[in-house]
Design an enzyme around this catalytic site. Structure first.
Site, PDB file in Angstrom:
ATOM      1  N   TYR A 155      -5.741  -3.917  -0.387  1.00 48.60           N
ATOM      2  CA  TYR A 155      -5.398  -3.898   0.835  1.00 48.60           C
ATOM      3  C   TYR A 155      -5.993  -4.655   1.764  1.00 48.60           C
ATOM      4  CZ  TYR A 155      -2.248  -1.563   4.760  1.00 48.60           C
ATOM      5  OH  TYR A 155      -1.781  -1.551   5.892  1.00 48.60           O
ATOM      6  N   LYS A 159      -5.271  -7.786   4.054  1.00 49.24           N
ATOM      7  CA  LYS A 159      -4.909  -7.785   5.718  1.00 49.24           C
ATOM      8  C   LYS A 159      -5.826  -8.617   6.443  1.00 49.24           C
ATOM      9  CE  LYS A 159      -1.160  -5.150   5.427  1.00 49.24           C
ATOM     10  NZ  LYS A 159       0.098  -5.888   6.091  1.00 49.24           N
TER      11      LYS A 159
END
Length: 305
Positions: A155, A159
């Site tokens: 993640y 991002k």
């Protein structure tokens, strides 16, 4: 902000932040393509927008592939004649520490967040350049992508990559008057409920209908999903025409501009460095004030207000 005549696509808009973005854009006058992998959720959001007097069409499809991206852009053009705004919000979590994260855990998150942002932004950019009237790419990042976060290799990497893409595309699309920005939202969602210190506070607020405490809204920048949506409306509007290549944080009462990475300290050695000279000078030279890392733990006051 007046968005009448504009057409937006919002991915992952069936619930949470994505739903708030779609509803806020529609309330400002934009027609919205509501995308979600959950067809029932997407349809419910689109129906709600229509019932409120807005314009919306639901598209049930998993984000990641070029086929889905083309379908979303194609639906916007078919139903409303154009595309002005692409909000790449869709995402999933597969949290594991490094030594327990499988290839499947890594690939699934990268495919939806990073590849999904790429394919949707690419399809939108092609259409916007053809139209010749500019446009807005609004990419959704996270504090984890700015600072890293325990158990979120996949993640955080995705991002962080999204912010890097925003900076790159801002340069590439400037001549076409297409702005590209990343937003860094923080809000009370099903994801933040998994954070132990936040969970009971959010649940109490939902149970009683009372607002989140001021210390949480201001010090931690955590509020409702509706607190985040105005930034998307602003970035979709003509008022933000000069804003591009930025990473902008919002949550609760807080609005922030994230800094871009830059050299913090520099030293020189005539003829170049050796491992020994680096070691000898590190603690008093460029390494004297090392950077912090990780999302800071919340600071809960003794008396919440």
């Amino acid at each position: 902000m007046e968005l009448s005549g504009k057409v937006a696509v919002v991915t992952g808009a069936g619930r949470g932040l994505g739903r708030a973005y779609a509803e806020a854009l529609a309330a400002a006058g934009a027609a919205v393509i509501v995308n979600d992998v959950d067809g029932n959720a997407a349809a419910a959001v689109a129906d709600g927008i229509i019932a409120a007097g807005g314009r919306a069409v639901a598209v049930a499809a998993p984000v990641g592939s070029a086929e889905t991206a083309d379908r979303l852009v194609g639906t916007a053009v078919k139903e409303f004649g154009r595309l002005d705004v692409m909000v790449t919000n869709a995402g999933i979590l597969r949290d594991r520490v490094l030594w327990k994260m499988s290839d499947e855990d890594f690939d699934a998150v990268i495919d939806v967040h990073l590849r999904g942002t790429f394919t949707c932004a690419r399809a939108a950019a092609v259409r916007m350049r053809e139209q010749g009237t500019g446009g807005r790419l609004i990419l959704v990042s996270s504090p984890a992508g700015q600072r890293g976060n325990f158990g979120q290799t996949n993640y955080a990497a995705a991002k962080a990559g999204i912010v890097a893409m925003a900076r790159t595309w801002a340069m590439e699309l400037a001549r076409a008057n297409i702005t590209v920005n990343a937003i860094v939202p923080v809000a009370a969602t099903e994801m933040t409920k998994t954070i132990p210190v936040f969970a009971p506070i959010i649940e109490e607020s939902e149970r009683t209908g009372q607002p989140l405490p001021q210390w949480l809204r201001r010090d931690e920048g955590l509020g409702t999903v509706e607190d985040v949506a105005p930034l998307v409306v602003y970035l979709a509007s003509d008022a933000s025409a000069e804003v591009t290549g930025q990473a902008i944080g919002i949550g609760g009462d807080r609005l922030a501009l994230w800094s871009h990475p830059s050299e913090k300290a520099v030293a020189f050695a005539n003829g170049g460095w050796t491992a020994e000279t680096i070691a000898g000078s590190w603690q008093t030279g460029v390494g004297a004030e090392p950077e912090t890392y990780g999302v800071p733990a919340p600071k809960v006051p003794d008396e919440k207000s």
